[in-house]
Design a protein around this motif. Structure first.
Motif, PDB file in Angstrom:
ATOM      1  N   UNK A  28       0.807  -1.217   0.000  1.00  0.00           N
ATOM      2  CA  UNK A  28       0.000   0.000   0.000  1.00  0.00           C
ATOM      3  C   UNK A  28       0.838   1.264   0.000  1.00  0.00           C
ATOM      4  N   UNK A  29       0.272   2.310  -0.625  1.00  0.00           N
ATOM      5  CA  UNK A  29       0.787   3.682  -0.451  1.00  0.00           C
ATOM      6  C   UNK A  29       2.199   3.833  -0.996  1.00  0.00           C
ATOM      7  N   UNK A  60      -1.734   0.006  -3.548  1.00  0.00           N
ATOM      8  CA  UNK A  60      -2.217   1.371  -3.769  1.00  0.00           C
ATOM      9  C   UNK A  60      -1.015   2.297  -3.856  1.00  0.00           C
ATOM     10  N   UNK A  61      -1.260   3.500  -4.379  1.00  0.00           N
ATOM     11  CA  UNK A  61      -0.183   4.478  -4.558  1.00  0.00           C
ATOM     12  C   UNK A  61      -0.475   5.744  -3.772  1.00  0.00           C
ATOM     13  N   UNK A  62       0.599   6.440  -3.394  1.00  0.00           N
ATOM     14  CA  UNK A  62       0.437   7.789  -2.864  1.00  0.00           C
ATOM     15  C   UNK A  62       0.089   8.709  -4.035  1.00  0.00           C
ATOM     16  N   UNK A  68      -2.686   0.011 -10.226  1.00  0.00           N
ATOM     17  CA  UNK A  68      -3.175  -0.030  -8.848  1.00  0.00           C
ATOM     18  C   UNK A  68      -4.090  -1.241  -8.731  1.00  0.00           C
TER      19      UNK A  68
END
Ligand code: SF4
Lengths: 160, 420
Positions: free
Chosen positions: A59-60, A86-88, A104
């Protein structure tokens, strides 16, 4: 279609300071930045990575600083795509603006192992793990993102 | 259906009567700020593509801050490229050293940020400026190049989380403690892609300066922006700095939020975010066993005059502990001068702190206080990622200026109320 070998980092919140540490931000030369790609998370990365390889992360991915140097360092090192749970936000935005492929796909970090061969159809939203035979679906980027990529980047797409 | 302040500003800047979260808009930009790390690559891109023009030189503000005064030859080259571009395009609003400072301190201080404006900068802490009721967000270099060239950018209208900060801040507890508490509750991706709107009696009571500390760290929860509805304090602050017209937008009573989070601030205590995430908040009083090599007081988060006064109050008549060192970095030239006039430099120096020129300095591990392996630093900055302030084997603990100063005096993490 994107094809490549996976480098898996399941940890969450891999930040841009780890992808390209600030001590190297005194340059924006892509080849120079590439020498230090992922340095603070994996010192060996730059020795292992081959052109077209795919980073798979938790994540992130890409949180923290807005430095686009993170994208350039990865691209310069030959990374063909990053697929993460997931991405920032700013990292994702920078990727879109550079036409750099990002996927994503929640859960991906658990379904891929280091060295797996992956095939990705960006527009269809399909990711196939050739090594395990598993297939994953993801929501493709919106159309305008592909238009930016086709033009060669955001700037090319707005040039008057 | 009502709109919140973020939606109203984005609607007004994209020529639409209304917008909804998820919608893609092209928004007009009122202020495009450039600094010495992300702007030079943006300029090179524009030059390479034959697009080397600026949409409106009056709306471009250039504040070199990260590596100036230049820390090495490479950073000197970056600053030089920036300066040459500024001259070529006759950009008047350029802050050379001697009048510069951390861009997020300079921009509001000089009246560039007004309520209702859209502000972008190639820097993730651009969310700071939302404290004045502006839509303000960090972007990368390609975005920055597009903003410089066209004066507009694409945005996905974010959902908004509303934070209602109830109660009153106890003595010894500051806005830094509030935002560390919020990030610790929701996590470093707790507001991913979203706007964070801060409201409630605690916000009303805070000074404008203290509010910047809260919006500054919205990005540390993954947010696109942080924002505060303008009130009389906001208007007084900007009126003292600008004669330009602006429009005040505020959230409608029936505005839609993706979530509303209430926090009772009366129960808060001084906080310290442990390595290596801003969300690792713990109580300062429970962290006394952590010995500290360096204390850093500065940055766009907590390098303003109020912060320096708070630190000076603790240092007055005391000394930095024997095995600890302390660096004070006023966030802008104006703050630096003000601190000097008020005699704060004497207090810091008597306490054996060093005072630096305004710069981002060691906040991002640039220079002026880099950490060696194994060293621990309490810092009033906003990020404590691995290697953020130097060696990947060093550790950064985030805290308020009061906690930082108290820690410098004892040499271990210290609740500032012990000295107040
Ligand atoms: S002071 Fe630190 S956080 Fe603020 S802009 Fe400079 S490097 Fe970034």
């Amino acid at each position: 279609m994107i094809k490549g070998r996976a480098h898996v980092y399941t940890r969450e919140h891999i930040n841009t300071d780890e992808i390209i540490p600030a001590r190297y931000l005194n340059t924006d030369d892509e080849a120079e930045l590439a020498q230090h790609a992922m340095e603070d998370i994996d010192h060996e990365f730059i020795k292992k990575v081959k052109p077209g390889d795919i980073i798979v992360a938790g994540n992130d991915f890409g949180c923290g600083s807005s430095r686009e140097h993170a994208i350039w360092a990865l691209r310069g090192a030959g990374v063909g795509c990053v697929a993460a749970d997931s991405f920032a936000r700013i990292f994702y935005r920078n990727a879109v603006n550079n036409g750099f492929p990002v996927v994503e796909c929640n859960g991906i970090s658990n379904l891929v192992r280091n060295g797996d061969e992956l095939e990705i159809e960006l527009q269809k939203g399909i990711l196939i793990n050739r090594t395990s035979g598993k297939e994953l679906r993801f929501v493709p980027l919106p159309d305008f993102a592909f238009k930016i990529a086709e033009a060669g980047g955001l700037l090319q797409s707005i040039k008057k | 259906m009502g709109m919140n302040i973020t939606e109203k500003i984005l609607a007004a800047h994209s020529g639409r009567p209304a917008v909804q979260p998820g919608e893609l808009v092209n928004a007009r930009l009122d202020i495009v700020m450039c600094h010495d790390v992300t702007a030079p690559p943006a300029i090179s891109m524009l030059q390479k593509l034959g697009m080397d023009s600026v949409f409106d030189p009056e709306k471009i503000i250039v504040v070199p801050d990260h590596f100036v005064p230049n820390k090495d030859i490479k950073s000197a080259e970056l600053a030089k490229r920036l300066r040459e571009w500024v001259r070529k395009h006759a950009i008047k609003n350029y802050y050379e050293i001697g009048e510069n400072g951390v861009c997020h301190a300079v921009l509001p201080e000089d009246g560039w940020v007004l309520p209702g404006r859209t502000v972008v900068c190639g820097d993730s802490h651009t969310c700071t400026h939302g404290a004045l009721g502006a839509f303000s967000t960090g972007i990368g270099s390609t975005d920055l190049a597009a903003a410089i060239y066209s004066g507009e950018l694409w945005f996905k209208v974010p959902e908004t989380i509303k934070f209602v900060l109830n109660g009153t801040l106890p003595w010894g507890v500051y806005s830094k403690d509030v935002i560390l508490e919020i990030i610790s509750r929701i996590g470093v991706d707790g507001a991913l892609y979203k706007a964070m709107e801060f409201t409630g009696p605690v916000i009303d009571e805070l000074s404008v300066e203290a509010r910047f500390t809260i919006t500054n760290m919205a990005i540390e929860a993954g947010a696109k922006s942080g924002i505060i509805n303008p009130d009389k304090k906001t208007i007084d602050y900007v009126r003292a700095r600008s004669d330009e017209d602006f429009t005040v937008y505020t959230s409608d009573p029936d505005a839609v939020f993706s979530e509303v989070i209430e926090i009772d601030c009366s129960a808060l205590e001084p906080m310290v975010a442990f390595p290596h995430l801003p969300a690792n908040g713990r109580k300062a009083k429970d962290s006394r066993d952590v010995k500290i090599d360096q204390v850093y007081i500065g940055s766009c988060t907590n390098g303003r005059i109020e912060d320096l006064r708070i630190a000076a109050d603790i240092f007055r008549g005391r000394k930095v502990a024997e095995n600890t060192r302390c660096i004070v970095v006023p966030a802008s030239t104006k703050i630096w001068r003000q601190a000097m006039k008020e005699g704060l430099f004497d207090i810091f120096s008597d306490a054996r702190c060093v005072v630096s020129a305004p710069t981002c300095g060691a906040c991002l591990g640039g220079y002026m206080g880099i950490l060696a392996s194994g060293e621990k630093c309490v810092s009033t900055t906003n990020r404590n990622f691995v290697g953020r302030m130097g060696s990947p084997e060093s550790e950064v603990y985030l805290a308020s200026p009061a906690t930082a100063a108290a820690t410098a005096v004892t040499g271990h993490i210290t609740d500032p109320r012990e000295f107040m």
